[in-house]
Design a protein around this motif. Structure first.
Motif, mmCIF file in Angstrom:
data_model
loop_
_atom_site.group_PDB
_atom_site.id
_atom_site.type_symbol
_atom_site.label_atom_id
_atom_site.label_comp_id
_atom_site.label_asym_id
_atom_site.label_seq_id
_atom_site.Cartn_x
_atom_site.Cartn_y
_atom_site.Cartn_z
ATOM 1 N N LYS A 430 0.838 -1.205 0.000
ATOM 2 C CA LYS A 430 0.000 0.000 0.000
ATOM 3 C C LYS A 430 0.871 1.253 0.000
ATOM 4 O O LYS A 430 0.612 2.210 -0.739
ATOM 5 C CB LYS A 430 -0.933 0.011 1.203
ATOM 6 N N LEU A 431 1.914 1.249 0.833
ATOM 7 C CA LEU A 431 2.811 2.391 0.894
ATOM 8 C C LEU A 431 3.482 2.619 -0.455
ATOM 9 O O LEU A 431 3.589 3.762 -0.923
ATOM 10 C CB LEU A 431 3.865 2.165 1.986
ATOM 11 N N GLN A 432 3.941 1.526 -1.086
ATOM 12 C CA GLN A 432 4.589 1.625 -2.400
ATOM 13 C C GLN A 432 3.645 2.276 -3.407
ATOM 14 O O GLN A 432 4.030 3.213 -4.126
ATOM 15 C CB GLN A 432 4.972 0.221 -2.883
ATOM 16 N N LYS A 433 2.418 1.797 -3.468
ATOM 17 C CA LYS A 433 1.445 2.310 -4.435
ATOM 18 C C LYS A 433 1.152 3.783 -4.179
ATOM 19 O O LYS A 433 1.166 4.607 -5.108
ATOM 20 C CB LYS A 433 0.165 1.483 -4.338
ATOM 21 N N ASP A 434 0.930 4.137 -2.914
ATOM 22 C CA ASP A 434 0.548 5.515 -2.597
ATOM 23 C C ASP A 434 1.691 6.493 -2.858
ATOM 24 O O ASP A 434 1.471 7.591 -3.392
ATOM 25 C CB ASP A 434 0.110 5.609 -1.132
ATOM 26 N N VAL A 435 2.915 6.110 -2.501
ATOM 27 C CA VAL A 435 4.055 7.013 -2.693
ATOM 28 C C VAL A 435 4.363 7.184 -4.174
ATOM 29 O O VAL A 435 4.620 8.298 -4.645
ATOM 30 C CB VAL A 435 5.296 6.501 -1.933
#
Length: 535
Positions: A430-435
């Protein structure tokens, strides 16, 4: 995610072990140091010029390569007894190579432009982290069992920099096995921070950071899988860039990368002057340089800027200090005033689990299902694997070949902390996608380099997970530049990380040049007044 009962017990036992070792070290092993020792002042003006400018002066015959190399040799001989940054020099060979450079320039029919294109760093001194292969030089990463191991060949980025005309002066100290935030091992000893000799220069590229800050080098080579370029650059007030993974070769380094480490590890440039970052990276990337479009002009006013002041409050990591919050806020204010744009503050709750995510992903197997080589094997190479608990007992008696940090890292490797979970994998994805969606191809993110300025020697043992601020960027696979932002009230360097989207390395490199102009870049460490008068 709260710690389980077993994990709390493990952490308490580990903390108790560290406390006992530290107390015994301070009272039984450590020798008292002379207080307030400082480096001699930088007196030779050649030491206050960027590598790019030095190369130009050498090509124009305004100064010889021999003069420049000798100036840096003299400086290393001045400061290294205090810093222990260079662990093996090659001064005689470097001077011979410098003489050959001067002869080549005299005989070059094409003139300066031909040399600039073919050999952009011709005649410029270079320092190299000892974990990189530099032919004929030690290649141990501070591991006692590797004593006497010499590099048979140059690591690819070393070879490329040499091919561009750079002249290696020697190799610099690392943490044991390149696996700790302080450059300390039982083969070469401990390296000190030039701004305060009682403080650590960071790790694992701490010898590089220390030497650069002390003006004993102008450009250097580091590697980074959890912050090993950025932490030393932050603690020592210099510039460092962690490249997008896969662009600069990681071959011929020790320890070699295994598991999925190649996805997170990057070699990159370290230097005192921001203008040297891009040309160094262009050389180090070799045939992959076109992937980064480094020749494409960056207009800062057209970028989108974002700011994250902290990780949201991880229980495992120190809070970001007030002074570092304030300096990052000043960066935001300066950007808005100078560029006429708005810097948006953003938050990602997943950052609170930065260390846990980094730790979990470092233990993942490669695509063929092969797990990473155990740390205990790397610490024992080329002999038997290290036995952590046996070494822990030996260390209490001062008999171990391994540092307390290395033993602690080996112990933690065998706990449940290093096991991936669906929860952590979900957080990372999720962090990868959002950043990545936030940054795109024109976004730049400000994030603290570390929660505090350089700690005193060995104090990192009590906050071992503070590197989460750099480590999480490795797992996201993003390029990032550490930029110095002046000194605090104690005269210690401050800084900030500048992050961009994958393969957009030119963006943080451009911001680094802006921040150097805005905040002054590298500052000379405090000098010994008595030595200054003597000079």
């Amino acid at each position: 995610m709260a710690l389980t009962g077993i994990e709390r017990i493990q952490k308490l036992l580990f903390d108790a072990f560290l406390a006992v070792c530290f107390i015994l070290y301070r009272f039984l092993c450590a020798r008292p140091t002379e207080n307030k020792r400082k480096l001699p002042p930088v007196s030779n003006p050649l030491l206050a010029v960027s590598a790019t400018q030095l190369a130009g002066r050498i090509r124009r015959r305004e100064v010889s390569s021999v003069e420049v190399v000798q100036a840096y040799i003299d400086r290393i001989q001045q400061v290294n007894p205090l810093l222990n940054a260079v662990v093996k020099d090659r001064f005689s060979a470097a001077l011979q190579e410098a003489a050959q450079v001067d002869k080549l320039i005299d005989e070059e029919p094409g003139g300066e432009e031909v040399l600039a294109d073919r050999l952009p760093f011709l005649g410029v001194p270079l320092s190299v982290k000892e974990s990189f292969g530099l032919q004929g030089m030690p290649h141990t990463s501070g591991i006692v069992s590797r004593r006497g191991v010499l590099a048979a060949a140059d690591a690819p980025p070393v070879a490329l920099l040499k091919r561009a005309g750079a002249i290696p002066l020697g190799v610099t100290n690392t943490s044991e096995g390149c696996m700790w935030a302080e450059s300390h091992n039982h083969l070469y000893g401990i390296t000190s921070n030039p701004y305060d000799l009682e403080r650590m220069p960071g790790g694992s590229s701490g010898g590089e950071g220390s030497l650069l800050a002390a003006a004993g080098a102008v450009i250097g080579l580091g590697s980074d899988i959890g912050g090993s370029i950025r932490m030393p650059c932050f603690f020592n007030g210099v510039f460092g860039h962690k490249t997008t993974p896969g662009v600069v070769s990681n071959e011929n380094q020790y320890p070699p990368y295994s598991g999925r480490h190649e996805e997170y590890a990057s070699a990159g440039p370290m230097c005192r002057y921001a203008e040297d970052l891009l040309p160094m990276l262009k050389i180090m990337a070799g045939p992959n340089a076109p992937m980064l479009s480094l020749d494409e002009k960056v207009e800062l006013k057209k970028l989108r800027f974002f700011n994250i002041p902290d990780d949201g409050g991880s229980p495992l990591v120190s809070p970001v200090s007030k002074e570092l919050r304030e300096i990052q806020k000043r960066v935001v204010e300066r950007l808005e005033a100078d560029l006429g744009l708005s810097v948006q503050e953003v938050r990602f709750p997943e950052l609170r689990y930065g260390f846990r995510i980094w730790d979990a992903y470092m233990s993942l197997p490669d695509k063929e299902g092969k797990p990473p080589v155990p740390i205990t094997e790397q610490f024992g190479e080329p002999g038997r694997p290290m036995w952590p608990m046996w070494e822990a007992l030996k260390s209490l008696l001062g008999k171990s070949d391994h540092t307390v940090a290395a033993i602690g890292v080996s112990v933690l490797e065998n706990t449940s902390w290093s096991r991936p979970s669906a929860f952590l994998v979900g957080l990372k994805e999720k962090l990868q996608k959002d950043v990545e969606e936030l940054l795109g191809t024109d976004g730049v993110l400000l994030y603290p380099s570390h929660p505090r300025v350089a700690p005193k020697h060995h104090h990192a043992l009590f906050r071992p997970f503070d590197f989460a601020y750099t480590g999480i960027i490795n797992i996201l696979g993003l390029p990032v530049t550490q930029c110095p932002l002046g000194l605090n009230g104690e005269g210690l360097p401050m800084g900030v990380q500048v992050v961009s989207g994958k393969l957009q390395d030119r963006l943080p490199l451009a911001v680094a040049r802006y921040l150097e102009n805005a905040f002054g870049g590298w500052r000379e460490p405090p000098a010994d007044i008595h030595r200054m008068k003597m000079v």
